[in-house]
Design an enzyme around this catalytic site. Structure first.
Site, short mmCIF file in Angstrom:
data_model
loop_
_atom_site.label_atom_id
_atom_site.label_comp_id
_atom_site.label_asym_id
_atom_site.label_seq_id
_atom_site.Cartn_x
_atom_site.Cartn_y
_atom_site.Cartn_z
N SER A 165 0.83 -1.20 0.00
CA SER A 165 0.00 0.00 0.00
C SER A 165 0.87 1.25 0.00
CB SER A 165 -0.91 0.02 1.23
OG SER A 165 -0.13 0.22 2.41
N LYS A 166 0.22 2.38 -0.24
CA LYS A 166 0.92 3.67 -0.19
C LYS A 166 1.52 3.91 1.19
CE LYS A 166 0.17 8.65 -0.65
NZ LYS A 166 0.59 8.95 0.74
#
Length: 501
Positions: free
Chosen positions: A258-259
């Site tokens: 994920s970011k």
């Protein structure tokens, strides 16, 4: 002909996992002599983000992954934005309704929420649909009246329970899922007159003659529904082959990349820098972080796939020639961002010095440096092996462009001796007459003089480095003097003598 598609939604920046999916589609298509389509799946009007489509197109142009047709490319199967294909989908919605394979549902969000609270593990399927407000429980007249009055509704697929649905996956083999665990998914929404992903992608894949659907593992649970839709629409004979790729996992494993992982560990998860138009938050990109596109492509290709041997550095043509879905992993691939840095280092070394110098030029300009391109190229040739990213060159080369204004105190105390000033003054006289002022010849010339005077080689070289650089860093001394030239070398030596005494 093999035809694949990459179909992102313009709901934000393109995730690096999406880039890998597109890359695998490209490699597969080109290896088979086929074509790849760029389709924009913008049916979720509530999540549309301004600028996302342009970002997607620019990302692939930077990466060097071209499409044969699609948004921004043209072609005879368009339009390629799903929002521009409303009329196309409507006829298939009507076909499913006419055949009794779908039905209209009028349940409001509030009614659905109440049911979720009332029924544990609620899903809209054969076990509950006869208790809901839909065209299966209302009369034809009531349905007609509600639709005519503009009552918001959706169209749901009608799933018969108790049937084993078989999906043949090119990576995972045969998958069998019983239809009883599949809910009656929404296929169409009257609120925006658009289909959902499930119907739109089936219709588009069929009409655009897609032969293989290569997509992320997160869509694996949708595959049985899509198989049913092909059957319901009478397209079983043209159903594409499916291949569901392994997920990209966090660097330490245990979950999807994920970011947040990139923010936490300091690496990008988007190909280009992205500024959120709503929050104005900026997220880093591989391009702006100093990665070369070919390094990113090579790195991503080997996350979940291998060529069957020990090769790591592979050009795009080599990747195309070697690609085989049979060598894709079934399990997720940890995102080893340190390995990504290694790939970038290797590709910087492979790049021509003139190209690297050109990429370094904006970094120099940002520091107020204007330098001759030939000189920058010479410096790059000396120092590029020390960096993983182009911007890092500045920290390793700044002294080639800016003479030291001060001298590191710790290095001065250790390296500048009581007789350093007198010895460097003599050295200036020695090198004044040296021609050519090259590396090997000047080094031998100076060392011969040091030996003849009985001076300590290390002491003189350390003092020269401090004078030229301002601290105890940099490449071999005579590479520095040759790059700086005789005049600048002498000027820096004299200034150190004056300042350090």
């Amino acid at each position: 002909m093999v035809r694949v598609r990459f179909a992102p939604s313009p709901t934000g920046p393109l995730h690096i996992g999406g880039v890998r999916t597109a890359l695998y589609n490209y490699l597969f298509a080109k290896q088979k002599g086929g074509e790849m389509i760029l389709r924009i799946e913008d049916t979720d009007s509530q999540r549309f983000v301004e600028g996302a489509e342009e970002y997607i197109i620019e990302s692939f142009k930077w990466l060097g992954i071209p499409f044969d047709e699609g948004v921004g490319y043209g072609g005879d199967s368009g339009p390629y934005r799903q929002s521009e294909r409303k009329n196309v989908y409507r006829q298939y919605v009507d076909q499913l309704l006419c055949d009794g394979l779908a039905y209209i549902a009028f349940d409001t969000p509030e009614e659905l929420e109440a049911r979720r609270k009332e029924i544990p593990n609620f899903q809209y399927d054969a076990s509950v649909r006869m208790q809901m407000r839909n065209s299966l429980t209302l009369s034809a007249g009531e349905v007609e009246t509600l639709v005519g009055a503009g009552e918001r509704h959706v169209v749901r697929i009608k799933i018969n329970p108790g049937e084993d649905i078989r999906v043949h996956d090119l990576i995972r083999g045969e998958i069998v899922i019983n239809s009883s665990i599949i809910d009656d998914k929404v296929l169409y929404k009257s609120s925006d007159e658009l289909p959902t992903y499930h119907l739109a992608n089936i219709v588009d894949d069929h009409l655009m003659r897609i032969t293989h659907v290569i997509r992320g593992d997160e869509w694996l649970s949708s595959a049985p529904l899509h198989v049913l839709l092909y059957r319901y629409l009478g397209w079983e004979d043209t159903m594409p082959a499916f291949a569901h790729l392994p997920l990209l996992l966090k660097p330490e494993g245990g979950g999807k990349l994920s970011k947040r992982d990139g923010d936490r560990l300091g690496f990008p998860v988007f190909p280009l820098e992205w500024r959120d138009p709503k929050s104005d938050e900026t997220s880093s990109g591989y391009r702006e972080s100093g990665y070369l596109p070919e390094a990113v492509v090579n790195f991503l290709a080997l996350l979940g796939w291998n060529p069957g041997d020990n090769r790591e550095l592979m050009s795009i043509d080599e990747l195309v020639n070697s690609f085989d879905l049979a060598h894709c992993s079934k399990s997720g691939a940890k995102f080893d961002y340190e390995k990504g840095k290694w790939f970038n280092h290797q590709y910087i070394q492979k790049r021509d010095n003139r190209e690297v110098a050109s990429m370094f030029a904006p970094v120099l300009e940002s520091h107020g440096v204007k330098a001759d391109s030939a000189y920058v190229e010479k410096v790059v040739a000396l120092m590029k092996e020390r960096v993983n990213f182009i911007p890092e060159l500045w920290a390793h080369t700044y002294f080639f462009f800016i003479a030291p204004a001060e001298y590191d105190e710790k290095t001065r105390q250790k390296r500048w001796k009581a007789d350093s000033a007198a010895q460097l003054a003599e050295l200036i006289d020695v090198i004044q007459s040296r021609e050519p002022f090259d590396v090997e010849g000047t080094e031998e010339y100076v060392k011969t003089w040091i030996a003849s005077k009985g001076y300590h080689l290390g002491n003189i070289m350390n003092a020269v480095r401090l004078a030229l650089v301002g601290e105890g860093i940099g490449p071999q001394i005579f590479h520095i003097t040759e790059a700086l030239g005789k005049e600048e070398t002498i000027r820096r030596l004299r200034r150190a003598i004056d300042v350090l005494g």
